[in-house]
Design an enzyme around this catalytic site. Structure first.
Site, PDB file in Angstrom:
ATOM      1  N   ARG A   1       0.838  -1.201   0.000  1.00  0.00           N
ATOM      2  CA  ARG A   1       0.000   0.000   0.000  1.00  0.00           C
ATOM      3  C   ARG A   1       0.875   1.255   0.000  1.00  0.00           C
ATOM      4  NH1 ARG A   1      -5.241  -1.580   0.668  1.00  0.00           N
ATOM      5  NH2 ARG A   1      -5.486  -3.623   1.620  1.00  0.00           N
TER       6      ARG A   1
ATOM      7  N   ILE B   1       2.105   4.849   0.913  1.00  0.00           N
ATOM      8  CA  ILE B   1       2.109   5.519   2.222  1.00  0.00           C
ATOM      9  C   ILE B   1       1.245   6.789   2.203  1.00  0.00           C
ATOM     10  CG2 ILE B   1       4.107   7.070   1.914  1.00  0.00           C
ATOM     11  CD1 ILE B   1       5.142   6.010   4.623  1.00  0.00           C
TER      12      ILE B   1
ATOM     13  N   ASN C   1       4.666   6.309 -13.743  1.00  0.00           N
ATOM     14  CA  ASN C   1       5.306   7.570 -14.093  1.00  0.00           C
ATOM     15  C   ASN C   1       6.727   7.329 -14.584  1.00  0.00           C
ATOM     16  OD1 ASN C   1       3.111   9.253 -13.352  1.00  0.00           O
ATOM     17  ND2 ASN C   1       3.659   9.038 -11.191  1.00  0.00           N
TER      18      ASN C   1
ATOM     19  N   HIS D   1       7.440   1.383 -10.607  1.00  0.00           N
ATOM     20  CA  HIS D   1       6.317   0.922  -9.789  1.00  0.00           C
ATOM     21  C   HIS D   1       5.033   1.238 -10.519  1.00  0.00           C
ATOM     22  CE1 HIS D   1       7.717   4.918  -8.566  1.00  0.00           C
ATOM     23  NE2 HIS D   1       6.431   5.253  -8.418  1.00  0.00           N
TER      24      HIS D   1
HETATM   25  P1  5GP Z   1       5.980   8.304  -8.037  1.00  0.00           P
HETATM   26  O1  5GP Z   1       5.679   9.746  -7.757  1.00  0.00           O
HETATM   27  O2  5GP Z   1       7.468   8.043  -8.097  1.00  0.00           O
HETATM   28  O3  5GP Z   1       5.256   7.767  -9.251  1.00  0.00           O
HETATM   29  O4  5GP Z   1       5.371   7.492  -6.832  1.00  0.00           O
HETATM   30  C1  5GP Z   1       6.081   7.197  -5.670  1.00  0.00           C
HETATM   31  C2  5GP Z   1       5.071   6.762  -4.650  1.00  0.00           C
HETATM   32  O5  5GP Z   1       5.753   6.148  -3.575  1.00  0.00           O
HETATM   33  C3  5GP Z   1       4.237   7.923  -4.075  1.00  0.00           C
HETATM   34  O6  5GP Z   1       2.864   7.680  -4.333  1.00  0.00           O
HETATM   35  C4  5GP Z   1       4.573   7.880  -2.593  1.00  0.00           C
HETATM   36  O7  5GP Z   1       3.467   8.199  -1.761  1.00  0.00           O
HETATM   37  C5  5GP Z   1       5.078   6.467  -2.387  1.00  0.00           C
HETATM   38  N1  5GP Z   1       6.026   6.315  -1.305  1.00  0.00           N
HETATM   39  C6  5GP Z   1       7.097   7.115  -1.059  1.00  0.00           C
HETATM   40  N2  5GP Z   1       7.771   6.663   0.026  1.00  0.00           N
HETATM   41  C7  5GP Z   1       7.091   5.557   0.465  1.00  0.00           C
HETATM   42  C8  5GP Z   1       7.324   4.658   1.560  1.00  0.00           C
HETATM   43  O8  5GP Z   1       8.273   4.765   2.336  1.00  0.00           O
HETATM   44  N3  5GP Z   1       6.420   3.645   1.701  1.00  0.00           N
HETATM   45  C9  5GP Z   1       5.357   3.496   0.858  1.00  0.00           C
HETATM   46  N4  5GP Z   1       4.547   2.459   1.096  1.00  0.00           N
HETATM   47  N5  5GP Z   1       5.137   4.325  -0.179  1.00  0.00           N
HETATM   48  C10 5GP Z   1       5.988   5.344  -0.371  1.00  0.00           C
END
Ligand code: 5GP
Length: 121
Positions: A29, A31, A87, A100
């Site tokens: 999930r 965060i 992304n 991801h």
């Molecule tokens: P991006 O912006 O790179 O597409 O998405 C990165 C995602 O990772 C964001 O939605 C952010 O909330 C999530 N995220 C960042 N740090 C953590 C963490 O320590 N644990 C979890 N579960 N999600 C994280």
């Protein structure tokens, strides 16, 4: 680019709410959820961005979508619908450089996904 905090989640060095794991893939999930259900589905092997995916990764990356569909069915929102997003790079807002697949579900999701302010730019 070097490994990220997602490697630490894979190695259980930092906690996460893990909902799925197989040999190559982990799902947990987000965060900071942007919908009632917000999962991140990642390959265990570090790949920084979509641009770094190679021919050898095709099955690995395909499995991210297989897992998305599997979890959607198991968690009960497959028929209602959901969104997957990956992304890539600065303009997309990518913040974690380990690919991801975001899986968002549980409410009607707006489209297009960018803000009015960005549309005018
Ligand atoms: P991006 O912006 O790179 O597409 O998405 C990165 C995602 O990772 C964001 O939605 C952010 O909330 C999530 N995220 C960042 N740090 C953590 C963490 O320590 N644990 C979890 N579960 N999600 C994280």
């Amino acid at each position: 680019m070097s490994e990220t905090l997602f490697t630490k989640i894979i190695n259980r060095e930092i906690p996460a709410d893990i909902v799925y794991e197989d040999d190559t893939t982990l799902a947990f999930r987000d965060i900071n959820p942007q919908a009632p259900v917000h999962l991140l589905i990642i390959p265990k092997r570090h790949i920084a961005t979509i641009n770094d995916i190679t021919e050898n990764d095709r099955e690995l990356v395909g499995n991210l979508y297989y897992v998305a569909a599997k979890l959607a069915k198991e968690m009960g929102f497959a028929d209602d619908g959901y969104r997957t997003v990956m992304n890539c790079g600065e303009n997309s807002g990518q913040t974690v450089f380990h690919i991801h697949l975001h899986l968002l579900a549980g409410k009607p999701l707006g489209w297009p996904p960018y803000s009015d302010k960005m549309k005018q730019a």
